[in-house]
Design an enzyme around this catalytic site. Structure first.
Site: not given
Length: 246
Positions: A57, A137, A150, A154
């Site tokens: 994890d 990303s 999100y 990134k």
């Protein structure tokens, strides 16, 4: 055999881009530790490529520490760390994203880079060498609406990559990132909200080369940046995006 005898960890290596990176690294001569929260998926890829699997994890300090200890005990050292594990929230108006979804993104996309750095940077410094690759990303460069938190995670990863590169260069450690556009991975439906021919066509219309990225695309880019061919490259966030960010 550009990675001959290298020891590499690929987090999130049980599927998607991580599996593509793991396969490419193994084909180029590396022994790959496939790390994933899905232990079964990690084991499948590891067996396929002749590597080893590690349940991890990436947002949990004890789990990351256990991964480090297992790798160092088994192999004596680490050459390459790929922070590929990622999570997103469904396309949602930013004010409606739940605490649980925000915390998941923070846990996997941000905290993981912090924890793996704390686990391995001292080891790299002692060896005077090491390569870290963060899978960021295009969302961190050219954000898509309704994926704000999100995108922000990134963007953080890209800034962290550059900061790490500057700080760690004197110790002989290179740190780079790749910025994929969405691809055929388990996260694709989450990015698009729904997977229909119409939604796919609309999404693809924003990518000049006209296709989604593939795990093989990421594996090729990652292999170059982690190989000695890129020994003068650090602090780069390379778009692997078919022109989307132009």
């Amino acid at each position: 055999m550009r990675l001959h005898n290298k020891i590499a960890i690929v987090t999130g290596g049980g599927s998607g881009f991580g599996a593509g990176i793991a396969r490419k690294f193994a084909a180029e001569g590396a022994h790959v530790v496939v790390a994933d929260i899905n232990a079964e998926a990690a084991s499948v890829i590891a067996q396929e490529i002749g590597g080893t699997s590690q349940h991890c994890d990436v947002g949990d300090r004890a789990s990351v520490t256990a991964m480090r200890d297992a790798v160092i005990d088994a192999h004596g050292h680490l050459d390459i760390l790929v922070n590929n594990a990622g999570a997103t929230h469904l396309p949602t108006d930013l004010e409606n994203v739940t605490d649980a979804d925000f915390d998941k993104v923070f846990h996997v996309n941000i905290r993981s880079v912090y924890l793996t750095a704390q686990a391995f940077v001292s080891h790299f410094k002692d060896r005077g060498a090491g390569v870290i690759l963060n899978v960021a990303s295009t969302g961190g460069v050219s954000p898509r609406p309704r994926l704000t938190w999100y995108n922000a995670s990134k963007g953080w990863m890209i800034t962290a990559t550059r900061g790490m590169a500057v700080e760690l260069a004197p110790a002989g450690i290179r740190v780079n990132a790749i910025n994929p556009v969405a691809g055929e991975t388990p996260l694709l439906k989450s990015f698009m909200g729904e997977d229909t021919p119409e939604v796919r066509a609309k999404f693809l219309s924003t990518i000049p080369l006209g296709r989604f990225s593939t795990p093989e695309d990421m594996g090729n880019a990652a292999c170059f940046l982690c190989s000695d061919e890129a020994s003068m490259i650090t602090g780069v966030a390379m778009e692997v995006d078919g022109g989307r960010c132009i």
